[in-house]
Design a protein around this motif. Structure first.
Motif, PDB file in Angstrom:
ATOM      1  N   TRP A 184      11.756 -12.423  13.900  1.00  0.00           N
ATOM      2  CA  TRP A 184      10.523 -11.654  14.054  1.00  0.00           C
ATOM      3  C   TRP A 184      10.281 -10.757  12.845  1.00  0.00           C
ATOM      4  N   LYS A 185      11.328 -10.477  12.080  1.00  0.00           N
ATOM      5  CA  LYS A 185      11.179  -9.631  10.900  1.00  0.00           C
ATOM      6  C   LYS A 185      10.632 -10.395   9.693  1.00  0.00           C
ATOM      7  N   ALA A 186      10.804 -11.713   9.700  1.00  0.00           N
ATOM      8  CA  ALA A 186      10.407 -12.520   8.546  1.00  0.00           C
ATOM      9  C   ALA A 186       8.917 -12.390   8.195  1.00  0.00           C
ATOM     10  N   PRO A 187       7.988 -12.370   9.196  1.00  0.00           N
ATOM     11  CA  PRO A 187       6.578 -12.202   8.837  1.00  0.00           C
ATOM     12  C   PRO A 187       6.285 -10.882   8.132  1.00  0.00           C
ATOM     13  N   PHE A 188       6.995  -9.803   8.489  1.00  0.00           N
ATOM     14  CA  PHE A 188       6.781  -8.520   7.820  1.00  0.00           C
ATOM     15  C   PHE A 188       7.209  -8.603   6.357  1.00  0.00           C
ATOM     16  N   LEU A 189       8.332  -9.249   6.117  1.00  0.00           N
ATOM     17  CA  LEU A 189       8.768  -9.441   4.733  1.00  0.00           C
ATOM     18  C   LEU A 189       7.818 -10.383   3.994  1.00  0.00           C
ATOM     19  N   GLY A 190       7.240 -11.349   4.730  1.00  0.00           N
ATOM     20  CA  GLY A 190       6.245 -12.240   4.145  1.00  0.00           C
ATOM     21  C   GLY A 190       5.005 -11.492   3.700  1.00  0.00           C
ATOM     22  N   VAL A 191       4.580 -10.525   4.516  1.00  0.00           N
ATOM     23  CA  VAL A 191       3.422  -9.699   4.160  1.00  0.00           C
ATOM     24  C   VAL A 191       3.699  -8.925   2.879  1.00  0.00           C
ATOM     25  N   ALA A 192       4.882  -8.324   2.789  1.00  0.00           N
ATOM     26  CA  ALA A 192       5.231  -7.557   1.593  1.00  0.00           C
ATOM     27  C   ALA A 192       5.155  -8.437   0.343  1.00  0.00           C
ATOM     28  N   THR A 193       5.642  -9.662   0.469  1.00  0.00           N
ATOM     29  CA  THR A 193       5.593 -10.602  -0.656  1.00  0.00           C
ATOM     30  C   THR A 193       4.156 -10.936  -1.040  1.00  0.00           C
ATOM     31  N   LEU A 194       3.311 -11.168  -0.026  1.00  0.00           N
ATOM     32  CA  LEU A 194       1.901 -11.475  -0.289  1.00  0.00           C
ATOM     33  C   LEU A 194       1.190 -10.315  -0.972  1.00  0.00           C
ATOM     34  N   MET A 195       1.535  -9.097  -0.578  1.00  0.00           N
ATOM     35  CA  MET A 195       0.896  -7.933  -1.183  1.00  0.00           C
ATOM     36  C   MET A 195       1.299  -7.761  -2.646  1.00  0.00           C
ATOM     37  N   VAL A 196       2.542  -8.104  -2.962  1.00  0.00           N
ATOM     38  CA  VAL A 196       2.958  -8.090  -4.371  1.00  0.00           C
ATOM     39  C   VAL A 196       2.127  -9.098  -5.167  1.00  0.00           C
ATOM     40  N   LEU A 197       1.903 -10.272  -4.561  1.00  0.00           N
ATOM     41  CA  LEU A 197       1.072 -11.293  -5.199  1.00  0.00           C
ATOM     42  C   LEU A 197      -0.357 -10.786  -5.383  1.00  0.00           C
ATOM     43  N   ALA A 198      -0.898 -10.131  -4.351  1.00  0.00           N
ATOM     44  CA  ALA A 198      -2.262  -9.589  -4.444  1.00  0.00           C
ATOM     45  C   ALA A 198      -2.360  -8.531  -5.532  1.00  0.00           C
ATOM     46  N   PHE A 199      -1.322  -7.704  -5.642  1.00  0.00           N
ATOM     47  CA  PHE A 199      -1.297  -6.666  -6.678  1.00  0.00           C
ATOM     48  C   PHE A 199      -1.362  -7.293  -8.071  1.00  0.00           C
ATOM     49  N   ILE A 200      -0.587  -8.349  -8.265  1.00  0.00           N
ATOM     50  CA  ILE A 200      -0.575  -9.029  -9.573  1.00  0.00           C
ATOM     51  C   ILE A 200      -1.942  -9.631  -9.877  1.00  0.00           C
ATOM     52  N   ILE A 201      -2.550 -10.281  -8.864  1.00  0.00           N
ATOM     53  CA  ILE A 201      -3.853 -10.918  -9.053  1.00  0.00           C
ATOM     54  C   ILE A 201      -4.902  -9.896  -9.481  1.00  0.00           C
ATOM     55  N   LEU A 202      -4.965  -8.780  -8.756  1.00  0.00           N
ATOM     56  CA  LEU A 202      -5.982  -7.774  -9.061  1.00  0.00           C
ATOM     57  C   LEU A 202      -5.723  -7.086 -10.400  1.00  0.00           C
ATOM     58  N   SER A 203      -4.473  -6.725 -10.640  1.00  0.00           N
ATOM     59  CA  SER A 203      -4.179  -5.995 -11.876  1.00  0.00           C
ATOM     60  C   SER A 203      -4.410  -6.847 -13.121  1.00  0.00           C
ATOM     61  N   LYS A 204      -4.243  -8.168 -12.979  1.00  0.00           N
ATOM     62  CA  LYS A 204      -4.418  -9.056 -14.133  1.00  0.00           C
ATOM     63  C   LYS A 204      -5.848  -9.570 -14.284  1.00  0.00           C
ATOM     64  N   LEU A 205      -6.504  -9.888 -13.162  1.00  0.00           N
ATOM     65  CA  LEU A 205      -7.801 -10.578 -13.224  1.00  0.00           C
ATOM     66  C   LEU A 205      -9.008  -9.670 -12.999  1.00  0.00           C
ATOM     67  N   MET A 206      -8.778  -8.434 -12.629  1.00  0.00           N
ATOM     68  CA  MET A 206      -9.895  -7.528 -12.364  1.00  0.00           C
ATOM     69  C   MET A 206      -9.974  -6.505 -13.489  1.00  0.00           C
ATOM     70  N   PRO A 207     -10.772  -6.763 -14.513  1.00  0.00           N
ATOM     71  CA  PRO A 207     -10.840  -5.862 -15.673  1.00  0.00           C
ATOM     72  C   PRO A 207     -11.307  -4.467 -15.287  1.00  0.00           C
ATOM     73  N   ALA A 208     -10.626  -3.469 -15.781  1.00  0.00           N
ATOM     74  CA  ALA A 208     -10.965  -2.087 -15.463  1.00  0.00           C
ATOM     75  C   ALA A 208     -12.376  -1.742 -15.911  1.00  0.00           C
ATOM     76  N   SER A 209     -12.822  -2.335 -17.036  1.00  0.00           N
ATOM     77  CA  SER A 209     -14.157  -2.028 -17.555  1.00  0.00           C
ATOM     78  C   SER A 209     -15.259  -2.471 -16.597  1.00  0.00           C
ATOM     79  N   ASN A 210     -14.961  -3.496 -15.767  1.00  0.00           N
ATOM     80  CA  ASN A 210     -15.962  -3.993 -14.832  1.00  0.00           C
ATOM     81  C   ASN A 210     -15.802  -3.431 -13.429  1.00  0.00           C
ATOM     82  N   THR A 211     -14.635  -2.895 -13.106  1.00  0.00           N
ATOM     83  CA  THR A 211     -14.365  -2.532 -11.716  1.00  0.00           C
ATOM     84  C   THR A 211     -14.104  -1.060 -11.484  1.00  0.00           C
ATOM     85  N   LYS A 212     -13.860  -0.313 -12.548  1.00  0.00           N
ATOM     86  CA  LYS A 212     -13.638   1.112 -12.323  1.00  0.00           C
ATOM     87  C   LYS A 212     -14.987   1.808 -12.222  1.00  0.00           C
ATOM     88  N   THR A 213     -15.596   1.638 -11.066  1.00  0.00           N
ATOM     89  CA  THR A 213     -16.968   2.081 -10.865  1.00  0.00           C
ATOM     90  C   THR A 213     -17.005   3.511 -10.354  1.00  0.00           C
TER      91      THR A 213
END
Length: 417
Positions: A184-213
């Protein structure tokens, strides 16, 4: 084009129809920043669905009652509701990108702790409250960011957002069920992993010049409450709160009565999420153009109430309940897109403020529902939660009809002739 021609064109095409069909760009022709938010949203909503299939297992392993386990949703939604009120203030100071990243960091930390140190239900409930804070920062800002950065109009931007929601919700339970069959703990650890992936996606692909509104005029904490003075926005928020009671009766309580293992529950909610994604993207705009936003919402809500009624009558027949849960995904997918589109143009306020006010009311209903449903079952029987949920959804329709004069301006319908 002459002035007369421009006027005729404006009159001939209702606002909603215009945005749906005449946006500056197509649905899939978006800036890279929009796609960054889109993929991060999928991972965020996968996190929501990952936990769903293991609710009965958590009750068993942590020796908790169903009503105690449903507090995982209640604490999550309650904190999310109130946190929605500060999202506009934070995003107006930090900008969309850093507000999204802050939300992702919070979710990653608390979900990781849930899979690591939680050994009783109350620790898990507390961590889920923190999860609600992170999700509030992400969800409200993601919607506002996609709408503001899209080059295809509000309606198409919202459809894209709902597509991300549907994809995340549909894939999440399947992954959660698969992981949950291990622990039952595995999905929680899975979420943490997905959030690390989301962090990488946003930090790399979302330019600050276009999104820091960051805006010149900072948003006040009182702005969402001021926005609720507009009867149209208040009406839609209350409607969402009422039908979310039915929504989260299915999400938080239905897993306890289907009699399936985590993987089986994952497949059921996979079907639910697939229909939610398909209808939110392809069917809702068609309904909106043909019948108008308000009439379409009423139709979907009445069908949803009927589905809950069926579940309430044949609660002990697992096949009926499973089929009804999957069908409900189609109805909720339509309604989510319809009501979100309506909220964005309901009142003359900033869209981020409108989203915060609406989401506050919406998640109040979502917070009440899970614990109430399980407690009703414990006090009476397993049929009552679905019947009560159906009653609240019917009440949302009555509330629409009672306040129709305040929201009819968003009911732009394409002629059926």
């Amino acid at each position: 084009m002459s002035t007369t021609s421009k006027v005729k064109a404006k009159v001939a095409t209702p606002p909603e129809q215009s945005e749906l069909s005449q946006g500056k760009g197509g649905l899939f022709h978006q800036p890279i920043a929009v796609w960054a938010i889109f993929f991060a949203s999928i991972t965020a909503f996968m996190g929501m669905g990952l936990v769903n299939p293991v609710l009965p297992t958590i009750a068993e392993k942590l020796h908790a009652t169903p009503s105690e386990v449903t507090l995982l949703y209640t604490s999550y939604n309650a904190v999310m509701a109130f946190a929605m009120l500060i999202t506009g203030t934070l995003s107006s100071r930090l900008g969309h990108k850093w507000t999204l990243l802050l939300g992702i960091i919070i979710i990653a930390i608390v979900s990781g702790l849930g899979g690591g140190i939680a050994n009783n239900i109350w620790t898990l409930v507390g961590l889920r409250a923190g999860w609600g804070l992170g999700n509030a920062l992400f969800v409200a800002t993601a919607l506002a960011a996609i709408v503001s950065l899209s080059n295809s109009g509000t309606a198409k931007a919202i459809i894209l957002y709902e597509m991300a929601v549907g994809l995340g919700i549909s894939v999440g339970p399947l992954l959660g069920g698969t992981l949950g069959s291990l622990s039952w703990k595995a999905p929680f650890l899975g979420v943490a992993t997905l959030m690390v992936l989301a962090f990488i996606i946003l930090s790399k692909l979302m330019p600050a010049s276009n999104t820091k509104t960051v805006t010149k005029t900072k948003t006040s904490l009182l702005d969402p409450f001021r926005a609720m003075k507009h009867r149209s926005l208040l009406t839609l928020g209350i409607v969402a709160a009422l039908y979310n009671i039915g929504f989260f009766t299915i999400m938080a309580y239905a897993p306890f009565i289907m009699g399936l293992n985590p993987k089986g529950l994952g497949y059921v909610f996979l079907g639910w999420g697939i229909l939610l994604a398909i209808t939110s993207v392809f069917m809702a705009p068609k309904l909106q153009q043909r019948f108008g936003t308000i009439k379409s919402m009423i139709m979907m809500l009445l069908l949803f109430a009927f589905t809950l009624l069926v579940m309430g009558i044949w609660t002990t027949h697992s096949v009926v309940v499973i089929a009804a849960v999957i069908i409900a995904g189609a109805l909720l997918g339509n309604n989510n897109t319809l009501i979100t589109t309506a909220v964005m143009d309901a009142a003359p306020v900033e869209r981020s403020t409108a989203s915060a006010a609406y989401s506050f009311l919406r998640f109040i209903g979502a917070a009440i529902s899970p614990f109430m449903a399980a407690k009703l079952a414990e006090l009476y029987n397993s049929h009552i939660p679905f019947l009560v949920g159906a009653g609240f959804v019917v009440l949302s329709v009555l509330f629409i009809l009672f306040n129709y004069k305040h929201i009819k301006h968003i009911n732009q319908a394409k002629s059926a002739h």
